[in-house]
Design an enzyme around this catalytic site. Structure first.
Site, PDB file in Angstrom:
ATOM      1  N   HIS A 277       0.837  -1.195   0.000  1.00 31.96           N
ATOM      2  CA  HIS A 277       0.000   0.000   0.000  1.00 31.96           C
ATOM      3  C   HIS A 277       0.872   1.243   0.000  1.00 31.96           C
ATOM      4  CE1 HIS A 277      -3.203   2.776   1.047  1.00 31.96           C
ATOM      5  NE2 HIS A 277      -3.999   1.833   0.545  1.00 31.96           N
ATOM      6  N   ASP A 334      -7.940  -5.209  -0.954  1.00 30.92           N
ATOM      7  CA  ASP A 334      -8.358  -6.001  -2.118  1.00 30.92           C
ATOM      8  C   ASP A 334      -8.012  -7.483  -1.997  1.00 30.92           C
ATOM      9  OD1 ASP A 334      -9.395  -3.812  -3.677  1.00 30.92           O
ATOM     10  OD2 ASP A 334      -7.330  -3.121  -3.752  1.00 30.92           O
TER      11      ASP A 334
END
Ligand SMILES: CC(C)(COP(=O)(O)OP(=O)(O)OC[C@H]1O[C@@H](n2cnc3c(N)ncnc32)[C@H](O)[C@@H]1OP(=O)(O)O)[C@@H](O)C(=O)NCCC(=O)NCCS
Length: 411
Positions: A277, A334
């Site tokens: 991320h 996700d």
């Protein structure tokens, strides 16, 4: 013609007054104040309007969270009832939208159809030209209500079927599952999707939200900003990652040596989708809910392999990243949402539209904040600088040679 050495502009000729800090990808650069959400990437904290995501995931609903994002406060019981009524009332999309869907190629990607639909929805919105705050909240409610109708409607039409009519007794999440699958979900499944929608509803200045804010900073209307956001979300480094995770799970389904597969991926410069991320340097707080949900749904449906595969990839990838000195790459939102959506009967290419079904709440909240400068003194048109590294012949510019006189060498 300039020589290679001359290509860079001389330092002294750079535009005066430009901030000299260059930051590829704007990592860590603060470009605005916001009251909508907050992330502490080091400690894995996510807050919407003051409330921890963990609290909202357990206690709130998507409808309530959308209200919170748009209004900067949790609703009273009657406010929530009225907001929910307005969302249900706005579920209808204009007829011309589904008529036009019938003329599209069946292979059209759901995110492309969704992006193209946003300005079409705007054309049918009576509040489109009204730029008051109240009118923008009306537009936000219509967008939040209609994005799921569009995503599910396209899925039906591409299968050669008619879109289903909304069931007003169902929640936002439950109605979406009904429209998509043609099966009225049991309350537990509807609640699980509802929790997913709460978890995805906002995430500070991520790429799609920034795209939306940047577009409306020009005073373009909400639908222009939302369409840009859908486009940004479709990319595989952003919302498109959930669909890529599902592809990865199917690819490794029969793989005996997952650590070896992970190693090969990384050695050949490929990504492990759903991991890492730009802001979180620890586990994404949303991933922990989705991981638990993936395991629970897998057990309930007797399809535990998706969770098992996911955890094996996670373990192998985290260990391989660590060996390569990358200790901060962990699963993001996700990674486990892919198996969760799959277990809910959502096809792979509709997983990113599900993200949009939720994130439209955050986008519209940010658009309103941007338009009305609700977190800072006044609105600001985004206009970053870039460093010119192209041909440079001095202040007078390069000599323009008429086309007939140009030689191949000079080109
Ligand atoms: C989201 C993402 C783009 C952030 O990238 P970033 O800001 O460069 O993140 P970091 O600075 O922590 O990356 C450090 C290094 O790890 C690599 N890396 C990060 N995530 C990776 C992944 N999932 N697979 C392989 N390598 C990864 C980066 O490429 C970078 O490598 P480098 O130092 O050789 O250039 C990246 O993690 C990624 O591509 N993830 C996969 C796609 C995804 O899941 N996106 C959804 C995000 S919610």
């Amino acid at each position: 013609m300039v020589t290679k050495a001359e290509i860079r502009k001389p330092e002294e000729e750079k535009t005066a007054g430009t901030v000299r800090t260059k930051n590829m990808g704007l990592r860590g650069v603060t470009v605005a104040d916001t009251r909508v959400s907050f992330i502490d990437g080091e400690n894995g904290v996510l807050i919407y309007r003051g409330y921890l995501i963990e609290e909202l995931a357990v206690h709130s609903t998507f409808e309530e969270t959308a209200y919170l994002l748009l209004h900067d406060a949790l609703p009273t019981e009657s406010q929530l009832k009225e907001f929910t009524r307005r969302l249900v009332e706005a579920r209808q999309v204009p007829d011309f939208l589904f008529e036009s869907f019938k003329k599209l190629p069946k292979e059209a990607k759901p995110m492309d159809v969704l992006q193209a639909s946003v300005p079409l929805l705007g054309m049918a919105d009576p509040d489109l030209p009204d730029e008051t705050r109240e009118a923008n909240v009306n537009k936000a409610i219509r967008l939040i209500a209609r994005i799921p109708i569009v995503a599910a409607g396209w899925h039906r039409i591409r299968q050669g079927r008619e879109p289903l009519r909304s069931d007003d007794r169902l929640s936002h999440a439950g109605n979406f599952l009904w429209l998509l699958t043609g099966i009225r979900p049991d309350p537990e499944t509807a609640r699980d999707l509802d929790t997913c929608l709460v978890l995805h509803a906002d995430h500070t200045f991520n790429a799609s939200t920034f795209a939306a804010r940047e577009v409306v900073s020009t005073r373009a209307h909400m639908y222009a900003g939302a369409a840009a956001a859908v486009g940004a979300l479709s990319g595989s480094l952003h919302g498109g990652a959930n669909a890529e995770v599902m592809k990865m799970l199917k690819e490794v389904e029969n793989e005996k040596d997952i650590p070896g597969w992970v190693r090969k991926q990384l050695d050949s410069g490929r990504k492990i989708m759903g991991m890492g991320h730009a802001v979180y340097k620890t586990t994404d707080p949303r991933a922990k809910f989705l991981k638990e949900m993936s395991e629970r749904l897998g057990k309930k449906l007797g399809q535990e392999k998706w969770y098992r595969l996911s955890t094996r990839i996670e373990d192998a990838a985290v260990s391989e990243f660590e060996k390569r000195g990358k200790t901060t790459i962990k699963p993001n939102v996700d990674f486990y949402s892919a198996s969760v959506y799959h277990l809910m009967g959502i096809p792979g290419d509709l997983m990113t539209p599900v993200f949009a079904v939720s994130r439209i709440a955050g986008w519209t909240a940010h658009i309103i904040e941007e338009k009305f400068a609700e977190a800072q003194e006044k609105p600001a048109l985004y206009r970053p600088a870039s460093e010119y590294v192209g041909h440079y012949c001095g202040r007078m510019g390069c000599t323009y040679v008429p086309v007939q006189q140009r030689t191949r060498d000079a080109a």
